[in-house]
Scaffold this motif. Structure first.
Motif, PDB file in Angstrom:
ATOM      1  N   PRO A   1      32.058 -19.953 -69.719  1.00  0.00           N
ATOM      2  CA  PRO A   1      33.265 -20.747 -69.440  1.00  0.00           C
ATOM      3  C   PRO A   1      32.992 -22.197 -69.053  1.00  0.00           C
ATOM      4  CG  PRO A   1      32.934 -19.052 -67.756  1.00  0.00           C
ATOM      5  CD  PRO A   1      31.920 -18.810 -68.827  1.00  0.00           C
ATOM      6  N   ALA A   2      31.803 -22.504 -68.544  1.00  0.00           N
ATOM      7  CA  ALA A   2      31.500 -23.874 -68.126  1.00  0.00           C
ATOM      8  C   ALA A   2      30.839 -24.687 -69.237  1.00  0.00           C
ATOM      9  CB  ALA A   2      30.594 -23.857 -66.899  1.00  0.00           C
ATOM     10  N   VAL A   3      30.621 -24.088 -70.410  1.00  0.00           N
ATOM     11  CA  VAL A   3      29.915 -24.767 -71.502  1.00  0.00           C
ATOM     12  C   VAL A   3      30.824 -24.848 -72.728  1.00  0.00           C
ATOM     13  CG1 VAL A   3      27.907 -24.683 -73.026  1.00  0.00           C
ATOM     14  CG2 VAL A   3      27.684 -23.968 -70.640  1.00  0.00           C
ATOM     15  N   LYS A   4      30.955 -26.060 -73.267  1.00  0.00           N
ATOM     16  CA  LYS A   4      31.749 -26.279 -74.475  1.00  0.00           C
ATOM     17  C   LYS A   4      30.944 -27.144 -75.445  1.00  0.00           C
ATOM     18  CE  LYS A   4      35.588 -24.490 -72.807  1.00  0.00           C
ATOM     19  NZ  LYS A   4      35.238 -23.180 -72.408  1.00  0.00           N
ATOM     20  N   ARG A   5      31.116 -26.896 -76.723  1.00  0.00           N
ATOM     21  CA  ARG A   5      30.492 -27.778 -77.718  1.00  0.00           C
ATOM     22  C   ARG A   5      31.109 -29.157 -77.576  1.00  0.00           C
ATOM     23  NH1 ARG A   5      27.980 -24.980 -82.400  1.00  0.00           N
ATOM     24  NH2 ARG A   5      28.015 -22.779 -81.844  1.00  0.00           N
ATOM     25  N   ILE A   6      30.262 -30.174 -77.550  1.00  0.00           N
ATOM     26  CA  ILE A   6      30.767 -31.530 -77.322  1.00  0.00           C
ATOM     27  C   ILE A   6      31.573 -32.036 -78.514  1.00  0.00           C
ATOM     28  CG2 ILE A   6      28.913 -32.996 -78.189  1.00  0.00           C
ATOM     29  CD1 ILE A   6      29.129 -34.402 -75.371  1.00  0.00           C
ATOM     30  N   GLY A   7      31.334 -31.450 -79.687  1.00  0.00           N
ATOM     31  CA  GLY A   7      32.085 -31.839 -80.867  1.00  0.00           C
ATOM     32  C   GLY A   7      33.579 -31.624 -80.717  1.00  0.00           C
ATOM     33  N   GLU A   8      33.972 -30.718 -79.834  1.00  0.00           N
ATOM     34  CA  GLU A   8      35.394 -30.459 -79.598  1.00  0.00           C
ATOM     35  C   GLU A   8      36.048 -31.603 -78.825  1.00  0.00           C
ATOM     36  OE1 GLU A   8      35.485 -26.742 -77.505  1.00  0.00           O
ATOM     37  OE2 GLU A   8      34.419 -25.702 -79.106  1.00  0.00           O
ATOM     38  N   SER A   9      35.305 -32.203 -77.885  1.00  0.00           N
ATOM     39  CA  SER A   9      35.885 -33.256 -77.052  1.00  0.00           C
ATOM     40  C   SER A   9      35.434 -34.651 -77.472  1.00  0.00           C
ATOM     41  CB  SER A   9      35.532 -33.026 -75.584  1.00  0.00           C
ATOM     42  OG  SER A   9      34.130 -33.023 -75.434  1.00  0.00           O
ATOM     43  N   ASP A  10      34.248 -34.761 -78.052  1.00  0.00           N
ATOM     44  CA  ASP A  10      33.714 -36.068 -78.449  1.00  0.00           C
ATOM     45  C   ASP A  10      32.902 -35.929 -79.734  1.00  0.00           C
ATOM     46  OD1 ASP A  10      32.827 -38.660 -78.580  1.00  0.00           O
ATOM     47  OD2 ASP A  10      32.334 -38.773 -76.457  1.00  0.00           O
ATOM     48  N   PRO A  11      33.579 -35.829 -80.874  1.00  0.00           N
ATOM     49  CA  PRO A  11      32.864 -35.613 -82.134  1.00  0.00           C
ATOM     50  C   PRO A  11      31.899 -36.740 -82.495  1.00  0.00           C
ATOM     51  CG  PRO A  11      35.236 -35.896 -82.516  1.00  0.00           C
ATOM     52  CD  PRO A  11      35.020 -35.870 -81.042  1.00  0.00           C
ATOM     53  N   ALA A  12      32.132 -37.956 -81.968  1.00  0.00           N
ATOM     54  CA  ALA A  12      31.237 -39.072 -82.282  1.00  0.00           C
ATOM     55  C   ALA A  12      29.830 -38.812 -81.747  1.00  0.00           C
ATOM     56  CB  ALA A  12      31.790 -40.371 -81.710  1.00  0.00           C
ATOM     57  N   ILE A  13      29.720 -38.241 -80.547  1.00  0.00           N
ATOM     58  CA  ILE A  13      28.390 -37.960 -79.987  1.00  0.00           C
ATOM     59  C   ILE A  13      27.690 -36.897 -80.811  1.00  0.00           C
ATOM     60  CG2 ILE A  13      27.172 -36.983 -77.993  1.00  0.00           C
ATOM     61  CD1 ILE A  13      29.138 -38.474 -76.204  1.00  0.00           C
ATOM     62  N   GLN A  14      28.402 -35.839 -81.193  1.00  0.00           N
ATOM     63  CA  GLN A  14      27.796 -34.791 -82.026  1.00  0.00           C
ATOM     64  C   GLN A  14      27.333 -35.375 -83.358  1.00  0.00           C
ATOM     65  OE1 GLN A  14      27.013 -31.510 -81.396  1.00  0.00           O
ATOM     66  NE2 GLN A  14      26.070 -31.510 -83.420  1.00  0.00           N
ATOM     67  N   SER A  15      28.150 -36.200 -83.970  1.00  0.00           N
ATOM     68  CA  SER A  15      27.811 -36.800 -85.260  1.00  0.00           C
ATOM     69  C   SER A  15      26.572 -37.698 -85.143  1.00  0.00           C
ATOM     70  CB  SER A  15      28.995 -37.604 -85.783  1.00  0.00           C
ATOM     71  OG  SER A  15      28.669 -38.253 -86.973  1.00  0.00           O
ATOM     72  N   ARG A  16      26.536 -38.519 -84.117  1.00  0.00           N
ATOM     73  CA  ARG A  16      25.385 -39.405 -83.915  1.00  0.00           C
ATOM     74  C   ARG A  16      24.130 -38.598 -83.584  1.00  0.00           C
ATOM     75  NH1 ARG A  16      27.156 -44.357 -80.205  1.00  0.00           N
ATOM     76  NH2 ARG A  16      25.052 -45.046 -80.733  1.00  0.00           N
ATOM     77  N   ALA A  17      24.291 -37.500 -82.849  1.00  0.00           N
ATOM     78  CA  ALA A  17      23.148 -36.632 -82.551  1.00  0.00           C
ATOM     79  C   ALA A  17      22.592 -36.019 -83.832  1.00  0.00           C
ATOM     80  CB  ALA A  17      23.554 -35.540 -81.568  1.00  0.00           C
ATOM     81  N   GLU A  18      23.472 -35.615 -84.728  1.00  0.00           N
ATOM     82  CA  GLU A  18      23.028 -35.046 -86.007  1.00  0.00           C
ATOM     83  C   GLU A  18      22.268 -36.086 -86.826  1.00  0.00           C
ATOM     84  OE1 GLU A  18      26.682 -33.579 -87.651  1.00  0.00           O
ATOM     85  OE2 GLU A  18      26.755 -31.886 -86.237  1.00  0.00           O
ATOM     86  N   ASP A  19      22.742 -37.346 -86.803  1.00  0.00           N
ATOM     87  CA  ASP A  19      22.034 -38.419 -87.511  1.00  0.00           C
ATOM     88  C   ASP A  19      20.645 -38.645 -86.917  1.00  0.00           C
ATOM     89  OD1 ASP A  19      24.294 -38.734 -89.088  1.00  0.00           O
ATOM     90  OD2 ASP A  19      25.015 -40.513 -87.995  1.00  0.00           O
ATOM     91  N   LEU A  20      20.566 -38.677 -85.584  1.00  0.00           N
ATOM     92  CA  LEU A  20      19.268 -38.839 -84.916  1.00  0.00           C
ATOM     93  C   LEU A  20      18.329 -37.683 -85.243  1.00  0.00           C
ATOM     94  CD1 LEU A  20      20.146 -40.011 -81.296  1.00  0.00           C
ATOM     95  CD2 LEU A  20      18.730 -41.231 -82.933  1.00  0.00           C
ATOM     96  N   ALA A  21      18.863 -36.480 -85.202  1.00  0.00           N
ATOM     97  CA  ALA A  21      18.052 -35.294 -85.479  1.00  0.00           C
ATOM     98  C   ALA A  21      17.448 -35.368 -86.874  1.00  0.00           C
ATOM     99  CB  ALA A  21      18.889 -34.026 -85.320  1.00  0.00           C
ATOM    100  N   ALA A  22      18.263 -35.727 -87.855  1.00  0.00           N
ATOM    101  CA  ALA A  22      17.764 -35.829 -89.228  1.00  0.00           C
ATOM    102  C   ALA A  22      16.691 -36.902 -89.333  1.00  0.00           C
ATOM    103  CB  ALA A  22      18.923 -36.143 -90.172  1.00  0.00           C
ATOM    104  N   GLU A  23      16.867 -37.981 -88.601  1.00  0.00           N
ATOM    105  CA  GLU A  23      15.918 -39.095 -88.651  1.00  0.00           C
ATOM    106  C   GLU A  23      14.549 -38.724 -88.078  1.00  0.00           C
ATOM    107  OE1 GLU A  23      15.769 -43.591 -86.845  1.00  0.00           O
ATOM    108  OE2 GLU A  23      17.721 -42.798 -87.467  1.00  0.00           O
TER     109      GLU A  23
END
Length: 127
Positions: free
Chosen positions: A34-56
């Protein structure tokens, strides 16, 4: 050299195995807490940028979670195949988006270079 109670090692190993198994499997259920949520639900920009960094940097899959707690911190579980970065809500409140993404990149570097595995191994052998 100090001695570590063997039961502490057993408890640590069991917890580590549990986390590692969950971290290595996509769709692991971390966000079922209950205390953990995917950040993409509240801030998709951070998830998207994290995915770009991960690929890099060579991390195949990353999921960023927001963990509701008063302690500001970011940490990572998993490895280069599946990384799970946890950012506490206290950290997200004080960091800008760019600062958060920089911290996520730092955590992904730990994952990419398998620091979690190395630290766990050193603890288990008593280094």
């Amino acid at each position: 050299m100090r001695t570590v109670n063997p039961w502490i090692r057993v408890e640590f190993v069991l917890a580590a195995v549990s986390f590692v198994l969950r971290a290595l499997v996509p769709g692991n259920g971390f966000d079922a807490h209950p205390a953990v949520k995917r950040i993409g639900e509240s801030d998709p920009a951070i998830q998207s940028r994290a995915e770009d960094l991960a690929a890099e940097i060579g991390v195949n899959d990353v999921t960023v979670y927001a963990w509701e707690t008063d302690v500001p911190n970011l940490f990572v579980l998993g490895g280069p195949r599946h990384s799970h970065v946890f950012a506490t809500t206290a950290a997200l409140e004080v960091l800008t988006e760019d600062e958060t993404v920089a911290c996520v990149g730092h955590e992904l570097a730990h994952s990419r270079h398998r620091h979690i595995t190395a630290l766990t191994a050193m603890f288990l052998i008593g280094v």
